[in-house]
Design a protein around this motif. Structure first.
Motif, PDB file in Angstrom:
ATOM      1  N   LYS A  60      16.139  73.234  22.953  1.00  0.00           N
ATOM      2  CA  LYS A  60      14.833  72.946  23.545  1.00  0.00           C
ATOM      3  C   LYS A  60      15.056  72.230  24.875  1.00  0.00           C
ATOM      4  O   LYS A  60      15.723  71.195  24.923  1.00  0.00           O
ATOM      5  N   TYR A  61      14.481  72.790  25.928  1.00  0.00           N
ATOM      6  CA  TYR A  61      14.698  72.241  27.267  1.00  0.00           C
ATOM      7  C   TYR A  61      13.383  71.720  27.824  1.00  0.00           C
ATOM      8  O   TYR A  61      12.429  72.473  28.038  1.00  0.00           O
ATOM      9  N   LEU A  62      13.318  70.403  28.068  1.00  0.00           N
ATOM     10  CA  LEU A  62      12.133  69.751  28.603  1.00  0.00           C
ATOM     11  C   LEU A  62      12.486  69.098  29.934  1.00  0.00           C
ATOM     12  O   LEU A  62      13.651  68.779  30.191  1.00  0.00           O
ATOM     13  N   LYS A  63      11.472  68.873  30.755  1.00  0.00           N
ATOM     14  CA  LYS A  63      11.716  68.272  32.068  1.00  0.00           C
ATOM     15  C   LYS A  63      10.697  67.158  32.320  1.00  0.00           C
ATOM     16  O   LYS A  63       9.511  67.308  32.022  1.00  0.00           O
ATOM     17  N   ASN A  64      11.188  66.059  32.883  1.00  0.00           N
ATOM     18  CA  ASN A  64      10.284  64.982  33.297  1.00  0.00           C
ATOM     19  C   ASN A  64       9.540  65.385  34.561  1.00  0.00           C
ATOM     20  O   ASN A  64      10.079  66.088  35.414  1.00  0.00           O
ATOM     21  N   ASP A  65       8.298  64.915  34.693  1.00  0.00           N
ATOM     22  CA  ASP A  65       7.515  65.188  35.896  1.00  0.00           C
ATOM     23  C   ASP A  65       8.012  64.380  37.092  1.00  0.00           C
ATOM     24  O   ASP A  65       7.858  64.791  38.236  1.00  0.00           O
ATOM     25  N   SER A  66       8.593  63.220  36.790  1.00  0.00           N
ATOM     26  CA  SER A  66       9.173  62.377  37.843  1.00  0.00           C
ATOM     27  C   SER A  66      10.418  61.710  37.276  1.00  0.00           C
ATOM     28  O   SER A  66      10.606  61.665  36.056  1.00  0.00           O
ATOM     29  N   ASN A  67      11.259  61.205  38.163  1.00  0.00           N
ATOM     30  CA  ASN A  67      12.498  60.575  37.717  1.00  0.00           C
ATOM     31  C   ASN A  67      12.180  59.286  36.970  1.00  0.00           C
ATOM     32  O   ASN A  67      11.589  58.368  37.523  1.00  0.00           O
ATOM     33  N   CYS A  68      12.592  59.232  35.688  1.00  0.00           N
ATOM     34  CA  CYS A  68      12.215  58.120  34.811  1.00  0.00           C
ATOM     35  C   CYS A  68      13.374  57.227  34.418  1.00  0.00           C
ATOM     36  O   CYS A  68      13.159  56.108  33.955  1.00  0.00           O
ATOM     37  N   GLY A  69      14.606  57.709  34.544  1.00  0.00           N
ATOM     38  CA  GLY A  69      15.754  56.958  34.068  1.00  0.00           C
ATOM     39  C   GLY A  69      16.122  57.349  32.644  1.00  0.00           C
ATOM     40  O   GLY A  69      15.343  57.980  31.922  1.00  0.00           O
ATOM     41  N   ALA A  70      17.313  56.930  32.236  1.00  0.00           N
ATOM     42  CA  ALA A  70      17.864  57.379  30.956  1.00  0.00           C
ATOM     43  C   ALA A  70      17.090  56.861  29.751  1.00  0.00           C
ATOM     44  O   ALA A  70      16.948  57.555  28.743  1.00  0.00           O
ATOM     45  N   ALA A  71      16.582  55.634  29.819  1.00  0.00           N
ATOM     46  CA  ALA A  71      15.904  55.048  28.657  1.00  0.00           C
ATOM     47  C   ALA A  71      14.650  55.844  28.292  1.00  0.00           C
ATOM     48  O   ALA A  71      14.477  56.268  27.140  1.00  0.00           O
ATOM     49  N   LEU A  72      13.765  56.066  29.261  1.00  0.00           N
ATOM     50  CA  LEU A  72      12.531  56.799  28.980  1.00  0.00           C
ATOM     51  C   LEU A  72      12.804  58.271  28.692  1.00  0.00           C
ATOM     52  O   LEU A  72      12.079  58.915  27.929  1.00  0.00           O
ATOM     53  N   THR A  73      13.858  58.808  29.288  1.00  0.00           N
ATOM     54  CA  THR A  73      14.236  60.192  29.020  1.00  0.00           C
ATOM     55  C   THR A  73      14.694  60.346  27.577  1.00  0.00           C
ATOM     56  O   THR A  73      14.309  61.296  26.882  1.00  0.00           O
ATOM     57  N   ARG A  74      15.505  59.401  27.092  1.00  0.00           N
ATOM     58  CA  ARG A  74      15.909  59.420  25.680  1.00  0.00           C
ATOM     59  C   ARG A  74      14.700  59.231  24.768  1.00  0.00           C
ATOM     60  O   ARG A  74      14.588  59.877  23.727  1.00  0.00           O
ATOM     61  N   ASN A  75      13.798  58.327  25.136  1.00  0.00           N
ATOM     62  CA  ASN A  75      12.594  58.122  24.333  1.00  0.00           C
ATOM     63  C   ASN A  75      11.809  59.413  24.152  1.00  0.00           C
ATOM     64  O   ASN A  75      11.334  59.731  23.054  1.00  0.00           O
ATOM     65  N   LYS A  76      11.663  60.158  25.240  1.00  0.00           N
ATOM     66  CA  LYS A  76      10.917  61.418  25.198  1.00  0.00           C
ATOM     67  C   LYS A  76      11.583  62.403  24.249  1.00  0.00           C
ATOM     68  O   LYS A  76      10.916  63.045  23.424  1.00  0.00           O
ATOM     69  N   ALA A  77      12.901  62.520  24.325  1.00  0.00           N
ATOM     70  CA  ALA A  77      13.629  63.424  23.436  1.00  0.00           C
ATOM     71  C   ALA A  77      13.501  62.977  21.982  1.00  0.00           C
ATOM     72  O   ALA A  77      13.327  63.811  21.076  1.00  0.00           O
ATOM     73  N   LEU A  78      13.564  61.678  21.738  1.00  0.00           N
ATOM     74  CA  LEU A  78      13.462  61.163  20.368  1.00  0.00           C
ATOM     75  C   LEU A  78      12.088  61.435  19.761  1.00  0.00           C
ATOM     76  O   LEU A  78      11.974  61.682  18.553  1.00  0.00           O
ATOM     77  N   ARG A  79      11.047  61.420  20.579  1.00  0.00           N
ATOM     78  CA  ARG A  79       9.703  61.734  20.068  1.00  0.00           C
ATOM     79  C   ARG A  79       9.570  63.195  19.675  1.00  0.00           C
ATOM     80  O   ARG A  79       8.729  63.560  18.851  1.00  0.00           O
ATOM     81  N   GLU A  80      10.391  64.041  20.275  1.00  0.00           N
ATOM     82  CA  GLU A  80      10.357  65.476  19.972  1.00  0.00           C
ATOM     83  C   GLU A  80      11.202  65.837  18.744  1.00  0.00           C
ATOM     84  O   GLU A  80      11.067  66.926  18.193  1.00  0.00           O
ATOM     85  N   ALA A  81      12.065  64.933  18.321  1.00  0.00           N
ATOM     86  CA  ALA A  81      13.038  65.238  17.261  1.00  0.00           C
ATOM     87  C   ALA A  81      12.355  65.481  15.927  1.00  0.00           C
ATOM     88  O   ALA A  81      11.452  64.743  15.524  1.00  0.00           O
ATOM     89  N   GLN A  82      12.813  66.520  15.231  1.00  0.00           N
ATOM     90  CA  GLN A  82      12.281  66.859  13.908  1.00  0.00           C
ATOM     91  C   GLN A  82      13.315  66.688  12.793  1.00  0.00           C
ATOM     92  O   GLN A  82      13.032  66.934  11.634  1.00  0.00           O
ATOM     93  N   GLY A  83      14.519  66.260  13.157  1.00  0.00           N
ATOM     94  CA  GLY A  83      15.616  66.239  12.207  1.00  0.00           C
ATOM     95  C   GLY A  83      15.653  65.030  11.294  1.00  0.00           C
ATOM     96  O   GLY A  83      15.154  63.952  11.625  1.00  0.00           O
ATOM     97  N   GLU A  84      16.276  65.225  10.137  1.00  0.00           N
ATOM     98  CA  GLU A  84      16.553  64.131   9.216  1.00  0.00           C
ATOM     99  C   GLU A  84      17.599  63.191   9.812  1.00  0.00           C
ATOM    100  O   GLU A  84      17.622  61.995   9.521  1.00  0.00           O
ATOM    101  N   TRP A  85      18.454  63.754  10.651  1.00  0.00           N
ATOM    102  CA  TRP A  85      19.525  62.992  11.291  1.00  0.00           C
ATOM    103  C   TRP A  85      19.388  63.061  12.802  1.00  0.00           C
ATOM    104  O   TRP A  85      18.980  64.094  13.346  1.00  0.00           O
TER     105      TRP A  85
END
Length: 255
Positions: A60-85
């Motif tokens: 799954k490939y997502l893109k930020n609308d503006s440069n946010c930095g690694a912390a918020l970028t990881r947060n966004k990916a974590l909200r999308e996660a569906q896995g048990e792990w």
């Protein structure tokens, strides 16, 4: 949440030279029940072209609308996660093919919710530097405050136990912020096998000067972990000392 699924969090920013190799190391996993969530933080190289060349539906490939930095970028990916792990792989690092298979077995066989493994260091051309990194067999909450022993590419946790992790917007040490949150619920246990390759880049932020390191650790403990100023400063100084000690004790050069 999908049983057995591993959600792999991969932030990216201008790593077109390496991200293809990182993706290949995920596709090559012997454990096939995974999703790779790549969130690009406004790269200005040809990352789009490279990621777009992979047609695997698990990516799954997502893109930020503006440069946010690694912390918020990881947060966004974590909200999308569906896995048990949940596992992490930066877009310039590599896993060996049996990494997920061995980690899942290690967690299930021992009923662990938070685990990590050894790794080796490589250069920009993916050549081994013959430096191997390990850590304590058990990283307690207290030890985690001393130092963030598990490498970002090496730890994995149960989303059922730890829930959805989100961290504050700090520019550095954002993976360490995740480790601190996880350590408040459970210890982290070491699988003593080399299952990944950490890339040392010439301009890596890992090679900051001492003053910058101290400030970034202070920000972690004060702003992100909400410790009082004096306690945050104490932890930051202690952490620098443990960083030196960790290299002597847990990093080995093999000729």
């Amino acid at each position: 949440m999908i049983n057995g699924l591993v959600s792999i969090i991969m932030p990216s920013w201008n790593t077109a030279n390496w991200i293809g190799e990182s993706i290949e190391s995920v596709i090559s996993q012997t454990y096939s029940n995974w999703e790779l969530i790549i969130v690009d933080d406004c790269s200005n190289d040809n990352t789009d072209e490279i990621v777009g060349s992979y047609k695997d539906s698990r990516i799954k490939y997502l893109k930020n609308d503006s440069n946010c930095g690694a912390a918020l970028t990881r947060n966004k990916a974590l909200r999308e996660a569906q896995g048990e792990w949940i596992a992490f792989l930066d877009s310039d690092d590599l896993w060996i093919p049996t990494k997920l298979e061995k980690m899942i077995a290690f967690a299930k066989d021992n009923n662990y919710s938070f685990i990590y493994h050894n790794y080796e260091k490589i250069d920009e051309e993916s050549k081994s530097l013959n430096i191997y990194v390990t850590g304590p067999k058990v990283v307690t909450k207290r030890k985690m405050y001393h130092y963030g022993y598990p490498g970002c590419l090496a730890f994995m946790y149960s989303a059922r136990v730890h829930g959805v992790i989100q961290i504050k917007d700090i520019k550095k040490n954002n993976d360490y912020a995740i480790l601190l949150k996880l350590s408040k619920k459970d210890n982290c246990y070491l699988l003593e096998e080399n299952l990944a390759k950490y890339r040392i880049r010439e301009k890596s932020i890992s090679h900051d000067k001492l003053r910058k390191k101290l400030k970034s650790h202070f920000d972690l403990f004060h702003y992100c972990d909400e410790k009082p100023v004096l306690i945050a400063f104490w932890y930051a100084c202690w952490n620098i000392w443990y960083g030196v000690w960790k290299k002597k004790k847990y990093e080995k050069k093999v000729n």
